[in-house]
Design a protein around this motif. Structure first.
Motif, PDB file in Angstrom:
ATOM      1  N   GLU A  46      -8.781   3.106  -3.843  1.00  0.00           N
ATOM      2  CA  GLU A  46      -8.973   4.553  -3.971  1.00  0.00           C
ATOM      3  C   GLU A  46      -7.664   5.254  -4.314  1.00  0.00           C
ATOM      4  OE1 GLU A  46     -10.963   5.620  -0.325  1.00  0.00           O
ATOM      5  OE2 GLU A  46     -12.922   4.983  -1.101  1.00  0.00           O
ATOM      6  N   ASP A  47      -6.540   4.745  -3.801  1.00  0.00           N
ATOM      7  CA  ASP A  47      -5.240   5.303  -4.182  1.00  0.00           C
ATOM      8  C   ASP A  47      -4.954   5.062  -5.662  1.00  0.00           C
ATOM      9  OD1 ASP A  47      -4.583   6.385  -1.741  1.00  0.00           O
ATOM     10  OD2 ASP A  47      -3.340   4.698  -1.085  1.00  0.00           O
TER      11      ASP A  47
ATOM     12  N   TYR B 169       0.818  -1.213   0.000  1.00  0.00           N
ATOM     13  CA  TYR B 169       0.000   0.000   0.000  1.00  0.00           C
ATOM     14  C   TYR B 169       0.853   1.266   0.000  1.00  0.00           C
ATOM     15  CZ  TYR B 169       1.182   0.728   4.899  1.00  0.00           C
ATOM     16  OH  TYR B 169       1.869   0.967   6.058  1.00  0.00           O
TER      17      TYR B 169
ATOM     18  N   ARG C   4      -8.588   1.327   0.671  1.00  0.00           N
ATOM     19  CA  ARG C   4      -7.626   2.423   0.503  1.00  0.00           C
ATOM     20  C   ARG C   4      -6.776   2.225  -0.749  1.00  0.00           C
ATOM     21  NH1 ARG C   4      -2.656   3.752   4.728  1.00  0.00           N
ATOM     22  NH2 ARG C   4      -1.412   5.019   3.291  1.00  0.00           N
ATOM     23  N   THR C   5      -6.336   0.975  -0.993  1.00  0.00           N
ATOM     24  CA  THR C   5      -5.483   0.743  -2.164  1.00  0.00           C
ATOM     25  C   THR C   5      -6.244   0.992  -3.468  1.00  0.00           C
ATOM     26  OG1 THR C   5      -5.984  -1.643  -2.291  1.00  0.00           O
ATOM     27  CG2 THR C   5      -4.121  -0.961  -0.906  1.00  0.00           C
TER      28      THR C   5
END
Length: 403
Positions: free
Chosen positions: A318-319, A273, A315-316
């Motif tokens: 969305e990143d 991540y 999160r990954t």
């Protein structure tokens, strides 16, 4: 037209109860991927050929259009190509994880995401103690390394360690598929057991345990094969006169080398991540000035899926959307030479299961002037209604290269 594939490894998932039975792609805030899905065309793709395990090497080779029954030789030879190890015709190459085993249970497949620096110390130690004219250990990246056995027989069954977190390891030791392969299976199992004795007593592991880290206390070889005979991607698709691959993962870099792509080094690329998304984007844009094709592979979502960490996997994703897809689209959308963008995972890595499945994955294709279909978002459910329908194996890359 230039072509970019942005691959979010393991990004697809199953519906999750805590997210209101939505998948992570449905629940995540992904305005850039949703926009490209709305302005482009979507479909579903089966990346795992019948009879094959849903590994990343199988899925990524399939996405690139390779006929798996003809060319597949396992992960090991791909790892070898990535780190520059030349294989003789009689050498069996296996992916060699460094794993954490606790009370006879395989706690995780990555020794708590050991660093390359720490792993290198342990791999060199194993080579010193166990290496000989038949057996060689080579350092790879983080927990992913290489075991080469001269005269090894590939007709063995090895279980990927990321398939058995929380399981007792002994039932999953290597088994021979034919009697002639029994010496190879016995040798690998003996190396596993010897590694556990050697690594547990190593000062580095004693220090890791004192620091509260997972012990890196066993090897786990799998994915063995011989040197594959792969056609260059430029021979398959004349549109690709020059191409590149960007990835922190050895097996993807190895596929790229055998496919005739340049392997680009990116500072800060980790496969987790915390990978340097911005440097990867910069490397892609720089390469695309001269290249016709760039394959950008992001591993982070797959690792989060293997950990079963829903929040981290969200999160990954969305990143990937905000730090990769958005910036790339904004840079290339108005180039004089048009650019086609494809976005897809290689396989699902459901957080609930913590390993890969062979379920079809969603994909999108966008380029300036494409006639959109009726899909409004990028996810597993919406893609079912896409223009491309259900595709399998090399059908995706053939359609993409026709753009």
């Amino acid at each position: 037209m230039k072509h970019i594939i942005i691959l979010g490894d393991g990004m697809a998932d199953w519906p999750i109860e805590s997210l209101g039975e939505k998948t992570l792609l449905q629940a995540a805030h992904t305005p850039h991927m949703d926009y490209l899905a709305k302005m482009g065309r979507c479909g579903l793709l089966s990346t795992v050929a019948p009879g094959f395990h849903p590994g990343s090497e199988v899925a990524n080779m399939s996405i690139l259009g390779y006929d798996l029954p003809k060319v597949y030789e396992g992960r090991g030879p791909l790892e070898a190509a990535s780190i520059g190890v030349e294989l003789a015709d009689d050498e069996l190459a296996l992916r060699c994880n460094i794993v954490c085993i606790n009370n006879h249970i395989l706690k995780n497949h990555s020794a708590g995401h050991i660093t390359t620096e720490d792993a290198d110390i342990l791999v060199k130690y194993l080579q010193e103690k166990l290496g000989n004219g038949q057996v060689r250990f080579h350092t790879g990246v983080q927990y992913r390394h290489l075991l080469v056995i001269k005269g090894g027989d590939k007709r063995i069954s090895c279980t990927p360690p990321h398939d058995i977190p929380g399981e007792k390891f002994a039932p999953y030791l290597v088994k021979a598929d034919v009697p002639e392969a029994q010496p190879t299976a016995d040798l690998i199992n003996d190396l596993i057991m010897q590694s556990q004795i050697l690594l547990m007593e190593h000062p580095l592991n004693k220090e890791r345990i004192q620091q509260g880290k997972d012990a890196a206390n066993s090897i786990w070889p799998w994915g063995g094969g011989y040197r594959p005979q792969m056609e260059l991607l430029s021979e398959k698709f004349p549109q690709i006169k020059r191409g590149s691959v960007i990835s922190a993962v050895d097996l993807i870099r190895g596929i790229g080398r055998y496919a005739g792509l340049r392997v680009l080094e990116v500072e800060g690329a980790t496969g987790l991540y915390n990978t340097n998304y911005e440097n990867k984007v910069s490397a892609l844009l720089e390469a695309l000035k001269d290249d016709d094709f760039v394959y950008l592979h992001i591993e982070a979502s797959d690792e989060a899926g293997h950990e079963g960490d829903i929040a981290l996997k969200m999160r990954t994703i969305e990143d990937l959307d905000s730090r990769v897809v958005g910036p790339i689209y904004e840079k290339v959308k108005d180039w004089d030479e048009p650019v086609a963008i494809a976005i897809l995972p290689d396989h699902p890595t459901p957080c609930k299961l913590r390993t890969h499945t062979s379920d079809p994955i969603p994909f999108l294709i966008w380029h300036k002037g494409i006639t959109p279909d009726n899909v409004k978002s990028f996810d597993e459910m919406a893609a079912k209604e896409g223009y491309y329908g259900d595709m399998k194996e090399d059908e995706f890359i053939k359609a993409f290269m026709q753009c």
